[in-house]
Design a protein around this motif. Sequence first.
Motif, mmCIF file in Angstrom:
data_model
loop_
_atom_site.group_PDB
_atom_site.id
_atom_site.type_symbol
_atom_site.label_atom_id
_atom_site.label_comp_id
_atom_site.label_asym_id
_atom_site.label_seq_id
_atom_site.Cartn_x
_atom_site.Cartn_y
_atom_site.Cartn_z
ATOM 1 N N PRO A 75 -10.415 10.900 -2.090
ATOM 2 C CA PRO A 75 -10.023 12.080 -1.309
ATOM 3 C C PRO A 75 -8.873 11.787 -0.338
ATOM 4 O O PRO A 75 -7.968 12.606 -0.167
ATOM 5 N N GLN A 76 -8.878 10.601 0.281
ATOM 6 C CA GLN A 76 -7.791 10.249 1.194
ATOM 7 C C GLN A 76 -6.501 10.043 0.414
ATOM 8 O O GLN A 76 -5.425 10.446 0.859
ATOM 9 N N PHE A 77 -6.591 9.433 -0.762
ATOM 10 C CA PHE A 77 -5.410 9.240 -1.596
ATOM 11 C C PHE A 77 -4.787 10.587 -1.975
ATOM 12 O O PHE A 77 -3.562 10.721 -2.002
ATOM 13 N N ALA A 78 -5.621 11.589 -2.238
ATOM 14 C CA ALA A 78 -5.102 12.920 -2.586
ATOM 15 C C ALA A 78 -4.215 13.466 -1.468
ATOM 16 O O ALA A 78 -3.204 14.118 -1.732
ATOM 17 N N TYR A 79 -4.570 13.177 -0.222
ATOM 18 C CA TYR A 79 -3.746 13.622 0.913
ATOM 19 C C TYR A 79 -2.499 12.768 1.086
ATOM 20 O O TYR A 79 -1.450 13.260 1.499
ATOM 21 N N TRP A 80 -2.605 11.477 0.836
ATOM 22 C CA TRP A 80 -1.541 10.536 1.181
ATOM 23 C C TRP A 80 -0.729 10.047 -0.012
ATOM 24 O O TRP A 80 0.081 9.133 0.124
ATOM 25 N N LYS A 81 -0.902 10.623 -1.202
ATOM 26 C CA LYS A 81 -0.217 10.092 -2.381
ATOM 27 C C LYS A 81 1.305 10.193 -2.280
ATOM 28 O O LYS A 81 2.018 9.469 -2.958
ATOM 29 N N HIS A 82 1.819 11.037 -1.425
ATOM 30 C CA HIS A 82 3.264 11.181 -1.220
ATOM 31 C C HIS A 82 3.798 10.189 -0.178
ATOM 32 O O HIS A 82 4.960 10.243 0.185
ATOM 33 N N THR A 83 2.915 9.305 0.295
ATOM 34 C CA THR A 83 3.210 8.491 1.467
ATOM 35 C C THR A 83 3.058 7.003 1.180
ATOM 36 O O THR A 83 2.091 6.585 0.561
ATOM 37 N N GLN A 84 4.018 6.225 1.642
ATOM 38 C CA GLN A 84 3.896 4.775 1.609
ATOM 39 C C GLN A 84 3.174 4.342 2.879
ATOM 40 O O GLN A 84 3.591 4.713 3.984
ATOM 41 N N LEU A 85 2.097 3.593 2.727
ATOM 42 C CA LEU A 85 1.353 3.097 3.883
ATOM 43 C C LEU A 85 1.949 1.774 4.336
ATOM 44 O O LEU A 85 2.216 0.899 3.507
#
Length: 128
Positions: A75-85
Amino acid sequence: MSDRLVTPPQVLATPAALDLIERLRRRHGPLLFHQSGGCCDGSSPMCYAEGEFLIGDADVRLGEIGGAPFYISAPQFAYWKHTQLIIDVVEGRGGMFSLENGEGVRFLVRSRLFDDAEFAALQAAGRV
């Protein structure tokens, strides 16, 4: 110049984070990271000794930092998939169960959005 798309790393670590990872590895052995996105400590990346945290079937492996695998909940990946951590270290208390607790510092997620070409490369590679 090549037309081949270069897949950018989905997770990176700052030099300070890499130094802390190495200190923790010397003390605890092989490590792994998990980012859940839950409440409380879940909003911080958690560092565990390998085998001390059970990775779930829905967790996504983003890559490695300092030789330690880095996972994120689906679920967190779904929010952050556009983002490099970008994993960094700041002063403060670590998560209650994270190995840096008691070190006077904690891991912190910084981020940046992938540009269109980077995101297209991740899509083409099946990473998002």
